[in-house]
Design an enzyme around this catalytic site. Structure first.
Site, PDB file in Angstrom:
ATOM      1  N   HIS A 122       0.863  -1.180   0.000  1.00  0.00           N
ATOM      2  CA  HIS A 122       0.000   0.000   0.000  1.00  0.00           C
ATOM      3  C   HIS A 122       0.902   1.233   0.000  1.00  0.00           C
ATOM      4  O   HIS A 122       2.019   1.203   0.489  1.00  0.00           O
ATOM      5  CB  HIS A 122      -0.872  -0.045   1.264  1.00  0.00           C
ATOM      6  CG  HIS A 122      -1.936   0.998   1.339  1.00  0.00           C
ATOM      7  ND1 HIS A 122      -1.676   2.310   1.676  1.00  0.00           N
ATOM      8  CD2 HIS A 122      -3.286   0.920   1.172  1.00  0.00           C
ATOM      9  CE1 HIS A 122      -2.810   2.995   1.703  1.00  0.00           C
ATOM     10  NE2 HIS A 122      -3.797   2.181   1.389  1.00  0.00           N
ATOM     11  N   ASP A 199       3.031  -4.002   8.006  1.00  0.00           N
ATOM     12  CA  ASP A 199       1.836  -3.198   7.793  1.00  0.00           C
ATOM     13  C   ASP A 199       0.649  -4.126   8.041  1.00  0.00           C
ATOM     14  O   ASP A 199       0.282  -4.935   7.192  1.00  0.00           O
ATOM     15  CB  ASP A 199       1.814  -2.652   6.361  1.00  0.00           C
ATOM     16  CG  ASP A 199       0.521  -1.915   6.019  1.00  0.00           C
ATOM     17  OD1 ASP A 199      -0.422  -1.921   6.845  1.00  0.00           O
ATOM     18  OD2 ASP A 199       0.442  -1.346   4.910  1.00  0.00           O
ATOM     19  N   GLN A 202      -4.588  -4.632   7.095  1.00  0.00           N
ATOM     20  CA  GLN A 202      -5.560  -5.616   6.628  1.00  0.00           C
ATOM     21  C   GLN A 202      -5.504  -6.909   7.429  1.00  0.00           C
ATOM     22  O   GLN A 202      -6.459  -7.688   7.425  1.00  0.00           O
ATOM     23  CB  GLN A 202      -5.309  -5.932   5.146  1.00  0.00           C
ATOM     24  CG  GLN A 202      -5.446  -4.761   4.209  1.00  0.00           C
ATOM     25  CD  GLN A 202      -6.850  -4.197   4.145  1.00  0.00           C
ATOM     26  OE1 GLN A 202      -7.828  -4.902   4.347  1.00  0.00           O
ATOM     27  NE2 GLN A 202      -6.954  -2.907   3.880  1.00  0.00           N
ATOM     28  N   LYS A 225     -10.593  -0.019  10.255  1.00  0.00           N
ATOM     29  CA  LYS A 225     -10.753  -1.225   9.449  1.00  0.00           C
ATOM     30  C   LYS A 225     -11.181  -2.422  10.292  1.00  0.00           C
ATOM     31  O   LYS A 225     -11.416  -3.504   9.756  1.00  0.00           O
ATOM     32  CB  LYS A 225      -9.453  -1.544   8.710  1.00  0.00           C
ATOM     33  CG  LYS A 225      -9.053  -0.479   7.689  1.00  0.00           C
ATOM     34  CD  LYS A 225      -7.799  -0.870   6.933  1.00  0.00           C
ATOM     35  CE  LYS A 225      -7.273   0.250   6.066  1.00  0.00           C
ATOM     36  NZ  LYS A 225      -8.168   0.599   4.939  1.00  0.00           N
ATOM     37  N   CYS A 364      -4.866   2.562  -3.675  1.00  0.00           N
ATOM     38  CA  CYS A 364      -3.605   3.029  -3.079  1.00  0.00           C
ATOM     39  C   CYS A 364      -2.488   2.009  -3.264  1.00  0.00           C
ATOM     40  O   CYS A 364      -1.661   1.804  -2.370  1.00  0.00           O
ATOM     41  CB  CYS A 364      -3.789   3.358  -1.598  1.00  0.00           C
ATOM     42  SG  CYS A 364      -4.832   4.789  -1.296  1.00  0.00           S
TER      43      CYS A 364
END
Length: 406
Positions: A122, A199, A202, A225, A364
Site C-alpha cells: 500500500h 503493515d 488488513q 478497518k 492506493c
C-alpha cells in the site's frame, strides 16, 4: 457466531433503499462499519466524561484518562504485546509507518543503506520510505509478486544477502488478498541483521495477531478497518527500539521537563503522543476490541474464508472476469478483479444502482496494478457481517454489467 444477531448490531446495515433493497456493503478493506456498542461508547464519553486526559485531577478527567488507558491495555492484549508501553496511539497506519521512517529511519539509516519492501505494498508503506530515500540517499529494493499473487520468496532471500537494515511488508494485501508467511520472513530478516516491520492494516481485523510470536519489531494498524472509529491507529514497537528512537512530534504530554532552550521526553508510550489525543476514538477502539473478542477472531476468520471461497467460485463463472491474486489456499477476504468489457468505475456505478458498495480504482497500490498491467480493478472485500446472499447479489449485479456492456 450468530450472523443474524451480528447484522442487527450494525445500524447502517439495516438501511433500505427506495427500491426495497438492503445495503450490501462489500468495501470493508477500505473501512469497516461500526457496531452500536462502539458508537455508544464514544457517545458516552462525550455525554458524561468529556475532559482532557493525563492532566486534570477532577473526577471526570480521571475517568476519561482511565477509559483511554483501558483501551490501550485491551489493544495490548489483542495483539499480545509484552507491555502497554509498546502501544503507541497514532492517527492511522499511515502515520504509524511515517513515525518509524522519520524517527528510527532518520536516526539509523545512512546513505547507501538498504530497505526491502514488496511490489504489493500500500502507498502507506511505500511513500514514507521513498521520501527517506530522496532525503537521505538510502536504497530501496522490492520483493517481486508472482503471477499467482504470491511473493517471490526466493528473490526475498537473495535480497537479504544484500544486508538490508529493515524489511517492511504487508501482512495481508489490500488488493490481492495475499497473506505472506511473515513469521518465517521475520526469522530470515533477523538472521540477516535487519529489523522487520509489518503493515497490519488488513491483517489485524481478520485474524489473530501475536506480535511476539511473529517477532515483529514494528506492527502498524488502524481502528477504522476493525469496527472502530476513523482517526486513530496503533504503532506497536519493541520497547528497547522505542526507547532508542527520538520523538516524532513535539508539544504537550510528550515531555517530562521543559526549559526555554531544551526539554526531556516523557516515558513510553507518551513520548510519541504529543498534544491532546483522539480520546473518544481511543475509547471507541477499545469497544471495537471488546466486540471482536466477543465474536472471536477464529470464528471471524472461518466465516470470512467461507464467504471468500464462495465468492471466488462464483466470480470465476462470470464471463470475461479475471481475478487478480490467489484463487485458492489461505488468503484474505479482499478479492480484486477486472472485466474485459467494462471499466471498474462503470462496474462500481452499476453495482451502486443495486445498493451494493464495492471499490474501484488502484486502491492506493498503483505499482502493484502496474505489475499486472491493469490501470484499475474492482474490489469486493468481506467481513464478519457479510453473507452468502450478498455474494449472490454481487453476482447478479455483475450479470447486469455483462448485459449492458458484454
Amino acid at each position: 457466531m450468530s450472523l443474524s444477531n451480528i447484522l442487527q448490531d450494525f445500524p447502517i446495515l439495516n438501511q433500505i433503499d427506495k427500491n426495497g433493497k438492503r445495503l450490501c456493503f462489500l468495501d470493508s478493506a477500505a473501512t469497516s462499519q461500526k457496531p452500536e456498542t462502539v458508537i455508544e461508547a464514544m457517545n458516552h464519553y462525550y455525554r458524561t466524561i468529556n475532559a482532557n486526559i493525563h492532566r486534570g485531577i477532577y473526577q471526570i478527567a480521571e475517568e476519561a484518562t482511565d477509559a483511554y488507558e483501558k483501551s490501550r491495555k485491551k489493544i495490548q492484549k489483542f495483539i499480545h504485546a509484552g507491555s502497554a508501553s509498546e502501544i503507541i496511539f497514532t492517527r492511522n497506519t499511515t502515520e504509524s509507518i511515517n513515525l518509524v521512517a522519520n524517527t528510527w529511519g532518520r536516526k539509523n539509516l545512512q546513505k547507501g543503506d538498504l530497505v526491502i519492501l514488496s511490489e504489493m505494498e500500500h502507498h502507506a508503506n511505500l511513500i514514507p520510505w521513498q521520501i527517506l530515500a530522496t532525503n537521505q540517499g538510502i536504497n530501496l529494493e522490492f520483493i517481486p509478486v508472482l503471477e499467482n499473487g504470491l511473493l517471490n520468496l526466493t528473490e526475498y532471500k537473495r535480497l537479504l544477502g544484500l544486508q538490508p537494515k529493515i524489511v517492511c511488508v504487508s501482512g495481508m494485501s489490500n488488493v490481492l488478498g495475499t497473506v505472506p508467511p511473515i513469521k518465517q520472513m521475520a526469522v530470515d530478516a533477523h538472521k540477516a541483521g535487519a529489523l522487520f516491520l509489518v503493515d497490519g492494516a488488513q491483517m489485524a481485523p481478520h485474524m489473530k495477531v501475536d506480535v511476539q510470536d511473529i517477532d515483529a519489531d514494528f506492527f502498524a494498524f488502524s481502528a477504522h478497518k476493525m469496527l472502530g472509529p476513523t482517526g486513530i491507529g496503533i504503532l506497536y514497537g519493541k520497547e528497547a527500539l522505542l526507547e532508542s528512537m527520538p520523538p516524532f512530534l513535539g508539544g504537550g504530554d510528550m515531555i517530562s521537563k521543559v526549559y526555554l532552550r531544551s526539554f526531556t521526553t516523557n516515558d513510553l508510550p507518551y513520548k510519541f503522543e504529543a498534544g491532546t489525543p483522539a480520546i473518544a476514538e481511543a475509547i471507541g477502539f477499545g469497544a471495537a476490541i471488546d466486540y471482536l473478542n466477543q465474536v472471536g477472531m477464529d470464528a471471524i476468520s472461518k466465516h470470512e474464508m467461507e464467504i471468500t471461497r464462495y465468492a471466488i467460485q462464483k466470480l470465476q463463472k462470470v464471463p470475461g472476469l479475471k481475478i487478480i491474486g490467489p484463487t485458492d489456499g489461505f488468503r484474505g477476504s479482499a478479492v480484486s478483479f477486472t472485466l474485459d468489457y467494462a471499466h471498474p468505475h462503470d462496474v462500481a456505478q452499476i453495482l451502486d444502482s443495486e445498493f451494493i458498495c464495492v471499490r474501484a480504482g488502484h486502491h492506493c497500490a498503483m505499482p502493484l496494478h502496474t505489475r499486472f498491467s491493469v490501470p484499475a480493478t474492482t474490489r469486493a472485500s468481506f467481513y464478519l457481517y457479510n453473507t452468502l446472499d450478498e455474494v449472490d447479489r454481487l453476482i447478479t449485479g455483475l450479470e447486469k454489467v455483462h448485459h449492458l456492456f458484454g
